[in-house]
Design a protein around this motif. Structure first.
Motif, PDB file in Angstrom:
ATOM      1  N   SER A   1      -0.307  -5.473  -1.261  1.00  0.00           N
ATOM      2  CA  SER A   1      -0.389  -6.719  -0.576  1.00  0.00           C
ATOM      3  C   SER A   1      -1.033  -7.739  -1.559  1.00  0.00           C
ATOM      4  O   SER A   1      -1.816  -7.470  -2.590  1.00  0.00           O
ATOM      5  CB  SER A   1      -1.220  -6.660   0.636  1.00  0.00           C
ATOM      6  N   LYS A   2      -1.044  -9.184  -1.220  1.00  0.00           N
ATOM      7  CA  LYS A   2      -1.460 -10.046  -2.090  1.00  0.00           C
ATOM      8  C   LYS A   2      -3.097 -10.038  -2.111  1.00  0.00           C
ATOM      9  O   LYS A   2      -3.693 -10.791  -2.963  1.00  0.00           O
ATOM     10  CB  LYS A   2      -0.972 -11.521  -1.699  1.00  0.00           C
ATOM     11  N   SER A   3      -3.684  -9.237  -0.931  1.00  0.00           N
ATOM     12  CA  SER A   3      -5.274  -9.332  -0.813  1.00  0.00           C
ATOM     13  C   SER A   3      -5.779  -8.180  -1.712  1.00  0.00           C
ATOM     14  O   SER A   3      -6.959  -7.977  -1.920  1.00  0.00           O
ATOM     15  CB  SER A   3      -5.765  -9.265   0.483  1.00  0.00           C
ATOM     16  N   THR A   4      -4.865  -7.200  -2.490  1.00  0.00           N
ATOM     17  CA  THR A   4      -5.446  -6.134  -2.921  1.00  0.00           C
ATOM     18  C   THR A   4      -5.581  -6.443  -4.400  1.00  0.00           C
ATOM     19  O   THR A   4      -4.883  -7.209  -5.109  1.00  0.00           O
ATOM     20  CB  THR A   4      -4.104  -5.030  -2.950  1.00  0.00           C
ATOM     21  N   ASN A   5      -6.638  -5.972  -5.024  1.00  0.00           N
ATOM     22  CA  ASN A   5      -7.030  -6.086  -6.644  1.00  0.00           C
ATOM     23  C   ASN A   5      -7.341  -5.082  -7.108  1.00  0.00           C
ATOM     24  O   ASN A   5      -7.916  -5.142  -8.213  1.00  0.00           O
ATOM     25  CB  ASN A   5      -8.146  -7.223  -6.540  1.00  0.00           C
ATOM     26  N   ARG A   6      -7.008  -4.009  -6.718  1.00  0.00           N
ATOM     27  CA  ARG A   6      -7.381  -2.505  -7.420  1.00  0.00           C
ATOM     28  C   ARG A   6      -6.453  -1.455  -6.948  1.00  0.00           C
ATOM     29  O   ARG A   6      -6.123  -1.476  -5.697  1.00  0.00           O
ATOM     30  CB  ARG A   6      -8.856  -2.380  -7.442  1.00  0.00           C
ATOM     31  N   PHE A   7      -6.410  -0.489  -7.868  1.00  0.00           N
ATOM     32  CA  PHE A   7      -5.455   0.750  -7.643  1.00  0.00           C
ATOM     33  C   PHE A   7      -6.216   1.851  -8.109  1.00  0.00           C
ATOM     34  O   PHE A   7      -6.319   1.487  -9.438  1.00  0.00           O
ATOM     35  CB  PHE A   7      -4.205   0.494  -7.373  1.00  0.00           C
ATOM     36  N   ILE A   8      -5.983   3.115  -7.765  1.00  0.00           N
ATOM     37  CA  ILE A   8      -6.457   4.332  -8.641  1.00  0.00           C
ATOM     38  C   ILE A   8      -5.326   5.037  -8.644  1.00  0.00           C
ATOM     39  O   ILE A   8      -4.655   5.691  -7.759  1.00  0.00           O
ATOM     40  CB  ILE A   8      -7.656   4.947  -8.110  1.00  0.00           C
ATOM     41  N   ASP A   9      -4.654   5.475 -10.022  1.00  0.00           N
ATOM     42  CA  ASP A   9      -3.582   6.263 -10.269  1.00  0.00           C
ATOM     43  C   ASP A   9      -4.290   7.633 -10.536  1.00  0.00           C
ATOM     44  O   ASP A   9      -5.125   8.003 -11.313  1.00  0.00           O
ATOM     45  CB  ASP A   9      -2.861   5.861 -11.428  1.00  0.00           C
ATOM     46  N   ILE A  10      -4.212   8.530  -9.715  1.00  0.00           N
ATOM     47  CA  ILE A  10      -4.510   9.982  -9.760  1.00  0.00           C
ATOM     48  C   ILE A  10      -3.366  10.968 -10.388  1.00  0.00           C
ATOM     49  O   ILE A  10      -3.758  11.964 -10.718  1.00  0.00           O
ATOM     50  CB  ILE A  10      -4.905  10.568  -8.612  1.00  0.00           C
ATOM     51  N   ASN A  11      -2.191  10.458 -10.760  1.00  0.00           N
ATOM     52  CA  ASN A  11      -1.416  11.200 -11.565  1.00  0.00           C
ATOM     53  C   ASN A  11      -1.294  10.953 -12.733  1.00  0.00           C
ATOM     54  O   ASN A  11      -0.266  10.213 -13.361  1.00  0.00           O
ATOM     55  CB  ASN A  11       0.199  10.976 -10.711  1.00  0.00           C
ATOM     56  N   ILE A  12      -2.110  11.479 -13.506  1.00  0.00           N
ATOM     57  CA  ILE A  12      -2.283  11.047 -14.981  1.00  0.00           C
ATOM     58  C   ILE A  12      -2.155  12.308 -15.812  1.00  0.00           C
ATOM     59  O   ILE A  12      -2.472  13.546 -15.231  1.00  0.00           O
ATOM     60  CB  ILE A  12      -3.696  10.406 -15.390  1.00  0.00           C
ATOM     61  N   ILE A  13      -1.721  12.147 -17.057  1.00  0.00           N
ATOM     62  CA  ILE A  13      -1.512  13.193 -17.992  1.00  0.00           C
ATOM     63  C   ILE A  13      -2.600  12.919 -19.273  1.00  0.00           C
ATOM     64  O   ILE A  13      -2.113  12.084 -19.783  1.00  0.00           O
ATOM     65  CB  ILE A  13      -0.141  13.418 -18.437  1.00  0.00           C
ATOM     66  N   GLY A  14      -3.390  14.074 -19.475  1.00  0.00           N
ATOM     67  CA  GLY A  14      -4.495  13.740 -20.559  1.00  0.00           C
ATOM     68  C   GLY A  14      -3.839  13.698 -21.793  1.00  0.00           C
ATOM     69  O   GLY A  14      -2.694  14.563 -21.992  1.00  0.00           O
ATOM     70  N   GLY A  15      -4.286  12.755 -22.849  1.00  0.00           N
ATOM     71  CA  GLY A  15      -3.603  12.748 -24.301  1.00  0.00           C
ATOM     72  C   GLY A  15      -2.465  11.922 -24.137  1.00  0.00           C
ATOM     73  O   GLY A  15      -1.947  11.825 -25.486  1.00  0.00           O
TER      74      GLY A  15
END
Length: 159
Positions: free
Chosen positions: A82-96
């Motif tokens: 939404s246009k009122s959102t200004n952050r998100f956390i991505d938990i599907n990450i790959i180290g390195g």
């Protein structure tokens, strides 16, 4: 003569009463993209996730769209926000591995300028330790293995 003056005045009134097109309306394809584009897009590692943050001063659009590309692979959508959102956390990450995030605003079929944020996350290494064997009064045999380096170089091994 009066008829000519009347038509001339009528044409002048029509000419000066026409509205100029809205150049600050993102739904208008002629609207400059930079006036409604997100700004200050950042990616920061937050534990085992990547926190994305951004700003937007103009809210006259539908929302934001974010994509992610890992190590120059295919781009995947993280979703519409939404246009009122200004952050998100991505938990599907790959180290390195390098993660490149792209954000842009959308209004109908129109899109703003896009911004990229890049980060290479480092995670904790994973270790598997086996049960000791050959247990004696003064010795035992230990073994284990590193199952993931978490994205960083292994500098030391041992017990």
């Amino acid at each position: 003569m009066k008829t000519n003056i009347f038509f001339l005045l009528l044409i002048l009134c029509l000419f000066f009463s026409c509205e100029a097109p809205e150049r600050d309306n993102p739904y208008d394809p002629e609207c400059p993209q930079e006036i409604w584009s997100p700004s200050n897009f950042q990616a920061v590692q937050d534990g085992t996730g990547i926190k994305l943050t951004w700003n937007s001063s103009n809210k006259n659009f539908d929302g934001f769209r974010i994509t992610k590309r890992v190590n120059n692979g295919s781009s995947i959508s993280l979703g519409d926000f939404s246009k009122s959102t200004n952050r998100f956390i991505d938990i599907n990450i790959i180290g390195g591995q390098q993660h490149v995030y792209t954000i842009y605003a959308f209004a109908g079929d129109n899109t703003s300028n896009s911004l990229n944020a890049e980060i290479t996350p480092i995670l904790q290494a994973s270790v598997l330790t086996d049960s000791p064997t050959l247990i004696g009064t003064k010795s035992a045999t230990f073994s284990g293995s590193i199952t993931s380096n978490g994205g960083s170089q292994i500098l030391e091994r041992g017990f």
